[in-house]
Each structure stands twice: as C-alpha cells, then as structure tokens.
Design an enzyme around this catalytic site. Structure first.
Site, PDB file in Angstrom:
ATOM      1  N   TYR A  24       0.841  -1.206   0.000  1.00 39.47           N
ATOM      2  CA  TYR A  24       0.000   0.000   0.000  1.00 39.47           C
ATOM      3  C   TYR A  24       0.867   1.244   0.000  1.00 39.47           C
ATOM      4  O   TYR A  24       0.616   2.198  -0.735  1.00 39.47           O
ATOM      5  CB  TYR A  24      -0.891  -0.015   1.244  1.00 39.47           C
TER       6      TYR A  24
ATOM      7  N   PHE B 136      -7.757  19.030 -25.229  1.00 38.72           N
ATOM      8  CA  PHE B 136      -8.388  17.749 -25.510  1.00 38.72           C
ATOM      9  C   PHE B 136      -9.753  17.719 -24.811  1.00 38.72           C
ATOM     10  O   PHE B 136     -10.009  18.486 -23.889  1.00 38.72           O
ATOM     11  CB  PHE B 136      -7.485  16.618 -25.017  1.00 38.72           C
ATOM     12  N   ASP B 137     -10.643  16.814 -25.236  1.00 39.32           N
ATOM     13  CA  ASP B 137     -12.029  16.852 -24.729  1.00 39.32           C
ATOM     14  C   ASP B 137     -12.126  16.714 -23.211  1.00 39.32           C
ATOM     15  O   ASP B 137     -12.862  17.450 -22.557  1.00 39.32           O
ATOM     16  CB  ASP B 137     -12.925  15.819 -25.447  1.00 39.32           C
TER      17      ASP B 137
ATOM     18  N   ASP C  68       0.408  19.271 -21.469  1.00 39.58           N
ATOM     19  CA  ASP C  68      -0.246  17.962 -21.547  1.00 39.58           C
ATOM     20  C   ASP C  68       0.640  17.129 -22.468  1.00 39.58           C
ATOM     21  O   ASP C  68       0.701  17.374 -23.675  1.00 39.58           O
ATOM     22  CB  ASP C  68      -1.662  18.149 -22.111  1.00 39.58           C
TER      23      ASP C  68
ATOM     24  N   ALA D  65       0.739  13.820 -23.253  1.00 32.85           N
ATOM     25  CA  ALA D  65       0.295  12.460 -23.581  1.00 32.85           C
ATOM     26  C   ALA D  65       1.140  11.836 -24.706  1.00 32.85           C
ATOM     27  O   ALA D  65       1.407  10.640 -24.686  1.00 32.85           O
ATOM     28  CB  ALA D  65      -1.183  12.473 -23.978  1.00 32.85           C
TER      29      ALA D  65
ATOM     30  N   LYS E 221      -1.070   6.551 -23.522  1.00 33.92           N
ATOM     31  CA  LYS E 221      -0.569   6.970 -24.835  1.00 33.92           C
ATOM     32  C   LYS E 221       0.926   6.647 -24.886  1.00 33.92           C
ATOM     33  O   LYS E 221       1.286   5.488 -25.043  1.00 33.92           O
ATOM     34  CB  LYS E 221      -0.845   8.465 -25.069  1.00 33.92           C
TER      35      LYS E 221
ATOM     36  N   HIS F 146     -20.328  12.743 -26.237  1.00 38.33           N
ATOM     37  CA  HIS F 146     -20.009  11.854 -27.367  1.00 38.33           C
ATOM     38  C   HIS F 146     -19.858  10.397 -26.964  1.00 38.33           C
ATOM     39  O   HIS F 146     -20.078   9.502 -27.764  1.00 38.33           O
ATOM     40  CB  HIS F 146     -18.754  12.338 -28.098  1.00 38.33           C
TER      41      HIS F 146
HETATM   42  C1  LIG Z   1      -6.131  10.767 -23.692  1.00 35.57           C
HETATM   43  C2  LIG Z   1      -5.806  12.169 -23.399  1.00 35.57           C
HETATM   44  C3  LIG Z   1      -6.146  12.747 -22.181  1.00 35.57           C
HETATM   45  C4  LIG Z   1      -6.954  12.021 -21.113  1.00 35.57           C
HETATM   46  O1  LIG Z   1      -6.343  10.864 -20.718  1.00 35.57           O
HETATM   47  P1  LIG Z   1      -7.134   9.541 -20.259  1.00 35.57           P
HETATM   48  O2  LIG Z   1      -6.030   8.630 -19.882  1.00 35.57           O
HETATM   49  O3  LIG Z   1      -7.932   9.091 -21.435  1.00 35.57           O
HETATM   50  O4  LIG Z   1      -8.002   9.916 -19.119  1.00 35.57           O
HETATM   51  C5  LIG Z   1      -5.757  14.052 -21.956  1.00 35.57           C
HETATM   52  N1  LIG Z   1      -5.092  14.750 -22.885  1.00 35.57           N
HETATM   53  C6  LIG Z   1      -4.757  14.226 -24.084  1.00 35.57           C
HETATM   54  C7  LIG Z   1      -4.021  15.050 -25.086  1.00 35.57           C
HETATM   55  C8  LIG Z   1      -5.105  12.922 -24.386  1.00 35.57           C
HETATM   56  O5  LIG Z   1      -4.804  12.424 -25.581  1.00 35.57           O
END
Ligand SMILES: *Cc1c(COP(=O)(O)O)cnc(C)c1O
Length: 447
Positions: free
Chosen positions: A60, A112-113, A203, A205, A246, A438
């Site tokens: 933990y 991103f969304d 961000d 990713a 990603k 969506h």
């Molecule tokens: C996928 C993504 C997110 C969110 O990540 P999740 O792991 O799907 O919650 C945020 N920003 C970007 C650019 C992404 O591609």
C-alpha cells in the site's frame, strides 16, 4: 499474444449499429474488425513490460514499483515530484481542482475533450488558440500544433489577462490532427509565461511522438538524441499532465509531475489521496506502475518511433488513394478525415463526422471516432450546440497492434463510402449526457 478478430456481415453490422444508437463508442468490440477508435490504452505491451509486471510490488505504501516509476519520470522527463493517477483525466481532476476558480481562462494550442471538460465543470473557460493554419486541412506546415503566440500575447496583455494563471500546450495536439508543436513554439510560450507571471503546464500524452517530429522537421535537431529533445521540450514547464495510456504504452495510468514547487506538489498530493489513492499508488496497481516505468523509456527507442510514425503515414497514404479528404500533414498517432468535405451534402447540424464514422463501420467493420460537433458539445452558457471549424473523423492507430495490411481495411471501407457519399444520411441526437456527450449519445438517421 494473439487475439482473434471476427469478421461480420453487412447485415450484422447494421443490426449492431442500431443497437449502439449509431454511436461507435457503444459497439461491442467483438463486432469490430479493425478498431481505430483510439490509441488510448490499446497498445500492445512489450516483453520487457510484461516481465516488469511480474515484479509489481503491491504494498500500500512505499512500494518499490512506485520508486521505479518515479525514477523513470525523473530521468526521462526531468520532474522531481510526481503524483500517480488512474489515467490522464485523474491527473486533470486533481490538477484543475487545485487551480481553477470560476471565470479562470485557460489558453492552449487546443484542449483535448477531457481537459476541456475538467476546466468547464469548474466553470473555467478552456480557450483554444491554435495557429491559423491548424484550421486549413490542406496546409502542409510542419508544426500545425503550435499555439498562436500573437493571440496568446493579446490575451495576456488585454483586459482578460488577469483571469489567466496558467498557459497550456498539448503535445502533440490531439484535438487538431495529432499535429506536433515545435520546440521553438514551446520556448516562446514559456517566455510569455515568464514575462506575464503565469505558469506553463504541458499535456504530454504524446511527448515521444512530438519529439520525433521535432527531430524530423525542426531545423537544428536532426542529430539530437530523442531523450535530449524531450528534456529540452519540458525544461521550461512548471508541471506536466500525462495519460500513460498513450506514450507510456501502458493499458492504464497517468500522472501529474511538478518541477520544483513543493508546496503545490503537496496540494496535488492531498487531492490525489482523496480522489485517486495513497501517493505511492494513485489508483494503480504496483504492476501498472512497473509497466509505465518501462514504457516511458521504451517509447523513445528510435526504431519504435520510426515504425510508429511511418505506419500512421502509410494509413494516410492508402486513405488518400481511396479518395478520402485527409488532414495534412499526417499526424503522429492518427489520421484525420475531413468529413465536412467528404460529406459536403450534410450540414454541421446533421453531424457529418458522426455519420461518416457510422458509414465506415457499415462498409467494413472499422471503428473510428468523431471529432466534430458531437464531441464539441454545447456551450455551457447558452446551451447551444457548438460547431467547430472542422468536422473530423479520427482513425487512431493503437501502438504495436495491427499489421499494415489490417490498416488497409480502413482504406477499403473508405473507398466504398467515397464511391457514393450522397448515400450517407445525416444524424439526429435522441439522447445526450450534459458533459462529454459523445461517449454515450444516441442517434437516429435523419430522414
Ligand atoms: C487521452 C488524453 C487525455 C486524457 O487521458 P485519459 O487517460 O484518457 O483519461 C488528456 N489529454 C490528451 C491530449 C489525451 O490524448
């Protein structure tokens, strides 16, 4: 590991789509032959990742797996403090909960969304300021993911400048074609952040794919090792948000990393404990942390990245040959179809990009995702549908999963649609959720 793929008939797909409410997100994966819905968590892990999984320390508190995860974040990305989360939006949740007051404006090259949703549910304003060529699907500029620095400076110098506390960049830009951001653009954004006393938050990713494009396209970096480009790209950020699904090539996971602000890190860690888990696991199993630690290093293997970027470009070429209107240049993780052009008979109010995702599924069992008026949702103030400048369909390529021959199925399905685009009917929404509609919206073909 081998996974069987099931072929379906047109009649079976019609029935499945009806049950799914004309929303490919609602299809059973077993009804899909080629799944290009997302590159998120859908990659195949390497032998080294699977091996690492077996040494997962599920303590933990204070597990060795967390140590290895933190070392990878420190070595590869250069951030001292890290809060693990169950995925990218967990990172967004604890981060934006700590920084967004109502009315706060968060400018970015393009949110991103899920990022937009996390800003908007806290009554902040997620403002996209991409360079103008980002809206021209045919412009061949090398860095269409860049933020419009002049627009950004106008915002910061203007009356609303006081409502901004962080500048964001998403690398690569997922909402706008998977296009990269140049190192120069990152540095100039950092300069603006310093000049106006704001924080720079990235961000990241797809940090590795972005670094690859910097090396390929930005003058002066052709010989620079990828890890150095990554470190240089992140050197001026105060914090980064990561979806490990990603470019950590893991099936789950995420994190927020903070450079040196210990007080801020402790605030995030405190929120992490409430929403994600104890600071040394953050909603993840120890074995997930191991897979991420290995993936963060593996993703910078130039052999891997060369194949990755070229496979995505191959998909772009075969789609173009099939008569598709494709966003140029090709992105790092996905190819984007310009549905507004391909289905010019459908107005944005009939959701042409959503209609195209359905048509591709019917034609060939190919699952893709809409990035257009459905994903844009409604304006939180007026409740009206938002119609973005482009109606796109994204074909995201999972990492290390499909052969290039399998990707050709997408081109075959596209060719069937382009032979008679007028046959594709528009859609009406019959159900939608208030946020991130969506994923669960249901549609019906419009008469
Ligand atoms: C996928 C993504 C997110 C969110 O990540 P999740 O792991 O799907 O919650 C945020 N920003 C970007 C650019 C992404 O591609």
């Amino acid at each position: 590991m081998v996974e069987p793929v099931r072929s379906t008939t047109h009649a079976e797909r019609e029935a499945a789509l009806e049950v799914a409410g004309w929303n490919p997100f609602q299809l059973a994966a077993s009804d899909v032959e080629l799944d290009l819905l997302t590159d998120s968590g859908t990659g195949a892990m390497s032998h080294d990742q699977w091996a690492a999984l077996l040494r997962g320390d599920e303590s933990y508190a204070g597990s060795r797996s967390f140590e290895r995860f933190r070392e990878a974040v420190q070595d590869v990305l250069g951030f001292r403090y890290v809060v693990p989360t169950h995925q990218g939006r967990g990172a967004e949740s604890i981060f934006f909960g700590a920084v967004i007051d109502p009315g706060e404006i968060v400018p970015s090259n393009a949110h991103f969304d899920t990022t937009r949703a996390h800003i908007e549910v806290r009554r902040g304003v997620a403002l996209d300021l991409p360079v103008p060529e980002a809206y021209d699907p045919r412009a061949e500029s090398p860095f269409k993911g860049n933020v419009d620095l002049e627009a950004l400076e106008r915002l910061l110098a203007g009356n609303d400048g006081g409502k901004v506390s962080i500048l964001m960049l998403t690398i690569t830009n997922n909402a706008g074609g998977g296009q990269p951001v140049s190192l120069d653009n990152i540095r100039r954004t950092a300069e603006l952040a310093r000049r106006y006393g704001k924080k720079l938050v990235l961000d990241i990713a797809r940090f590795a794919e972005n670094a690859w494009f910097v090396r390929e396209r930005e003058p002066g970096y052709a010989e620079t090792p990828l890890p150095d480009i990554v470190r240089a790209s992140l050197a001026e950020a105060d914090a980064v948000l990561m979806s490990a699904k990603k470019d950590a090539i893991a099936n789950i996971g995420g994190f927020v990393a903070v450079r040196d602000d210990e007080e801020f890190f402790h605030r995030l860690q405190g929120r992490g404990i409430v929403f994600e888990g104890f600071p040394t696991y953050g909603g993840l199993a120890g074995r997930d942390l191991e897979a991420i630690a290995v993936g963060l290093r593996e993703v910078l293997d130039p052999e891997y990245l060369r194949y990755r970027i070229k496979q995505v470009a191959y998909l772009g070429h075969v789609l173009e040959e099939a008569g598709a209107a494709v966003v140029r240049p090709f992105g790092g993780h996905a190819i984007y179809l310009d549905a507004g052009t391909m289905l010019a008979h459908l107005p944005p109010s009939r959701f042409p990009a959503q209609a195209l995702t359905c048509a591709l599924y019917l034609a060939g069992g190919v699952r893709t995702v809409e990035i257009g008026s459905v994903m844009a949702g409604r304006d939180p103030e007026t409740g009206e549908n938002r119609h973005p400048p482009l109606e796109l369909v994204r074909l995201a390529v999972p990492r290390r999963v499909y052969t290039s021959r399998q990707l050709e199925l997408a081109a075959e399905a596209t060719a069937e649609v382009t032979r008679d685009p007028g046959a594709v009917a528009g859609l009406k929404i019959v159900y939608e959720a208030p946020v991130l509609r969506h994923f669960t919206a249901r549609f019906r073909p419009a008469a």
